[in-house]
Write an enzyme that holds these catalytic residues in place. Structure first.
Site, PDB file in Angstrom:
ATOM      1  N   TYR A   1       7.943  21.611 -15.309  1.00  0.00           N
ATOM      2  CA  TYR A   1       7.399  20.486 -14.548  1.00  0.00           C
ATOM      3  C   TYR A   1       8.514  19.518 -14.176  1.00  0.00           C
ATOM      4  O   TYR A   1       9.370  19.194 -15.003  1.00  0.00           O
ATOM      5  CB  TYR A   1       6.358  19.742 -15.394  1.00  0.00           C
ATOM      6  CG  TYR A   1       5.834  18.482 -14.742  1.00  0.00           C
ATOM      7  CD1 TYR A   1       4.710  18.511 -13.933  1.00  0.00           C
ATOM      8  CD2 TYR A   1       6.469  17.249 -14.947  1.00  0.00           C
ATOM      9  CE1 TYR A   1       4.231  17.367 -13.332  1.00  0.00           C
ATOM     10  CE2 TYR A   1       5.996  16.092 -14.337  1.00  0.00           C
ATOM     11  CZ  TYR A   1       4.870  16.156 -13.531  1.00  0.00           C
ATOM     12  OH  TYR A   1       4.407  15.022 -12.927  1.00  0.00           O
TER      13      TYR A   1
ATOM     14  N   GLU B   1       6.288  16.017  -6.665  1.00  0.00           N
ATOM     15  CA  GLU B   1       6.012  16.730  -7.912  1.00  0.00           C
ATOM     16  C   GLU B   1       6.100  18.232  -7.673  1.00  0.00           C
ATOM     17  O   GLU B   1       5.563  18.734  -6.681  1.00  0.00           O
ATOM     18  CB  GLU B   1       4.607  16.345  -8.380  1.00  0.00           C
ATOM     19  CG  GLU B   1       4.194  16.916  -9.721  1.00  0.00           C
ATOM     20  CD  GLU B   1       2.798  16.425 -10.132  1.00  0.00           C
ATOM     21  OE1 GLU B   1       2.715  15.485 -10.941  1.00  0.00           O
ATOM     22  OE2 GLU B   1       1.801  16.971  -9.632  1.00  0.00           O
TER      23      GLU B   1
END
Lengths: 389, 294
Positions: free
Chosen positions: A104, A189
């Site tokens: 992530y 993201e």
């Protein structure tokens, strides 16, 4: 904020040179046929509905297909349907990769520290907010300095990648940072950022662009979406308008006062339905436009709560009467106006047959009584025509 | 006494020839503020409301000794305007302009900080020390001089509060509108620190809103550093929950940012909370009563 669908986010990623899976976007069955004929559909294939809602994997909006027939079937079952209330008008077809690990990475603004925040985790691919704090590396980046060496090393240690992927990470971090700054993003993201063999590939892309920066990014104009027809109309006129489905229409000025008005209404048992924040204006026509918009929402009663600063009370009063002359409302109106040119405003309203309050609690109680039918007020048009020839 | 602006404040208005700039220059002058200069590139040499207009802030400062700037310049040009004020050595820049991208504001904040300029705003009503000076767009009629410091994130709601506090007989030392943007030049904590030090301020009113964690941070600061009584109000207790932004937003706030969390934090810090705007004057009266005869 302008939330971009995955494919738009990936177009930005591509422009900045972030590694992506091979893929093709289709918006219709015809486009799919052409892509299949041209051989641009990769196999085995991941079929991803292009919607903004999360939980696509669990919700069936991401499918897998091994053959052209299976791709046709998957695309057919997604295109044109709704996922969590959002219409699927495009589907992204991407190669299915052998993923070794899911990571992530994101950059956003930490309002509290007033600094950009880079977050990295070795446990990507899931709802990151459910991870414990220690599983997320946080790096606050100085906007004028950018990412520096030790910060990159900190992220690299957290992700502990094999050699070639470490070089990928350096580039990925740089590009992520550049996208955040240059594209005026509120959020960039990558979740998951996949380790495939010894290299990193961005499997998903979430980019949110700031509304206020759209003057630099006309290409995202019109993508705000998710507005009702009336909200859209208000937006065009520069009026903040929110529908939440009760009976009372509220016209106030300023976000804080609008929220405070809502608080008091609910406290007194009212059911506010439409909010309209005039903002600051010294143009009676804008007030009239706002009132006419409110009329279209068919409220049971309308409460006007204005504290005159930049917006003067007499301006509001003139605008209200102008609108009422144009379209006589079928609902009672309760007005509370205070502040700049209060006396003039009250006098103008009185002349037009509209009484007004100075006390907030008292005016709200009257509004709620009207909503519940405990009190009756003559329709304003009647009150007004009483004084007119 | 007062904070940030007072008798010594000499204002240059950037964007003075625009509609808002001219309107509020008139308002500031009527308040008694020393508005000594205006700046609009290409319009130097004229006057607005009797105030001389210059082409550059640097010239305005050299000729008039301006020490505070009030910026009305439209959002796409606001960053440049602020840099100009900072480079001219202006120690206080009040940015009224709304819709400035936060990426611009990040550059503005850290540049100003490095060069020693304090920013109030953006997207704020400015600040006023009644009887002395106002830099911004707050309505003149709501103020009365006194010893209550007011700090707020809202615009209109602040006017409402200040007005009701004035009507209840309590004047203000200084009223600061911080603005509600994601990146602010001055925070609640900064303002509380100033009011705590100010000999002219006896009690503080803090008006917050839902969203962000500025009120929670204010609560921590009050608990640790503020000895003066504080009265608080949070708007938006019943606002419909906003859409969350990706996952990142949720990680940062971790359940903070709601009205409940703010009210709880402030109450725990000993702040006298008003549940509704009209309860503020009573809370102020109680707060002032604890001071005993001062």
């Amino acid at each position: 904020m302008v939330r971009l669908e995955e494919w738009r986010g990936k177009e930005i990623f591509r422009r900045y040179g972030l590694p992506l899976p091979k893929g093709v976007l289709v918006r219709s069955r015809e486009e799919l046929d052409r892509a299949l004929d041209a051989g641009t559909v990769p196999f085995p294939c991941v079929v991803k509905a292009q919607v903004l809602a999360g939980g696509r994997g669990k919700g069936g909006a991401v499918r897998f297909a091994e053959t052209p027939a299976a791709v046709r079937e998957a695309v057919g079952s997604l295109l044109g349907t709704a996922f969590k209330g959002e219409k699927v008008s495009a589907v992204l077809l991407e190669e299915k990769l052998a993923i070794a690990r899911e990571l992530y990475l994101s950059v956003t603004l930490d309002r509290s520290r007033r600094l950009p925040l880079l977050m990295a985790s070795a446990s990507g691919g899931m709802e990151v907010e459910t991870l414990p704090d220690e599983a997320i590396e946080k790096v606050w980046v100085h906007p004028m300095v950018g990412l520096v060496g030790y910060e990159r090393r900190k992220v690299a240690r957290t992700l502990s990648l094999p050699g070639p992927a470490q070089a990928d990470l350096e580039k990925t971090l740089d590009r992520l940072w550049r996208i955040f700054r240059e594209e005026d993003a509120e959020l960039v993201e990558i979740n998951p950022l996949a380790l495939v063999g010894e290299h990193l590939i961005a499997l998903d892309a979430k980019v949110v662009v700031e509304d206020d920066a759209l003057f630099r990014h006309p290409e995202y104009e019109g993508l705000q979406g998710e507005l009702t027809a009336l909200e859209e109309k208000a937006h065009e006129k520069g009026i903040a308008f929110v529908e939440i489905g009760g009976d009372i229409g509220v016209i106030a000025n300023g976000a804080g006062l609008t929220m405070a008005t809502l608080d008091v209404l609910l406290q007194e048992g009212g059911k506010p339905g439409v909010f309209l924040d005039l903002g600051g204006t010294d143009d009676p026509r804008k007030v009239a436009e706002a009132f006419l918009l409110m009329t279209e929402a068919h409220p049971k009663v309308v409460f006007v709560n204005i504290f005159g600063g930049v917006t003067r009370c007499d301006t509001v009063a003139k605008g209200l009467l102008e609108a009422m002359a144009q379209a006589p409302p079928r609902f009672p109106l309760v007005a509370r106006i205070r502040g700049n040119n209060e006396k003039e405003g009250v006098a103008i309203l009185k002349e037009g047959g509209v009484g007004s309050y100075t006390d907030l609690a008292e005016s709200v109680r009257h509004v709620v009584a009207l909503e519940e039918g405990r009190e009756r007020a003559p329709p304003l048009s009647a009150a007004r025509s009483g004084g007119a020839p | 006494m007062s904070v940030l602006v007072g008798e010594e404040t000499r204002v240059v208005v950037q964007g003075i020839t625009g509609h808002q700039g001219t309107l509020h220059t008139r308002g500031m002058l009527a308040f008694g503020t020393k508005v000594v200069a205006g700046v609009t590139p290409g319009r130097g040499g004229g006057t607005v409301e009797g105030v001389p207009v210059f082409d550059a802030v640097e010239d305005a400062v050299r000729v008039t000794g301006a020490n505070a700037s009030c910026i009305f310049v439209p959002a796409p040009f606001a960053k440049d305007a602020l840099f100009e004020a900072v480079d001219a050595g202006v120690p206080l820049a009040v940015i009224i302009t709304e819709h400035i991208p936060f990426h611009d504001m990040l550059d503005m904040l850290y540049y100003a900080r490095a060069q020693g300029t304090r920013i109030i705003g953006p997207n704020c009503p400015g600040l006023a020390s009644p009887g002395k000076a106002k830099v911004g767009i707050l309505p003149n009629v709501i103020f009365r001089p006194g010893r209550v410091g007011v700090v707020s994130r809202s615009g209109t709601l602040t006017y409402e509060m200040v007005n009701s506090v004035s009507e209840a007989g309590f004047g203000q030392s200084t009223c600061i509108g911080l603005g509600g943007d994601p990146v602010n030049g001055t925070t609640f904590v900064d303002a509380l620190e100033l009011f705590q030090k100010d000999a002219g301020t006896d009690a503080i009113v803090l008006v917050g809103e839902i969203g962000g964690v500025a009120e929670e941070e204010a609560a921590e600061f009050i608990e640790a550093k503020v000895t003066k009584p504080v009265v608080g109000y949070i708007a938006g207790r019943s606002a419909p929950p906003g859409k969350r932004m990706g996952h990142a937003g949720a990680i940062i706030t971790r359940g903070r940012g709601t009205a409940e969390s703010k009210v709880q934090a402030l109450t725990k810090a000993g702040v006298r909370m008003a549940r509704f705007p009209y309860e503020i004057p009573d809370r102020v009266r109680e707060a002032v009563a604890t001071l005993g005869g001062r």
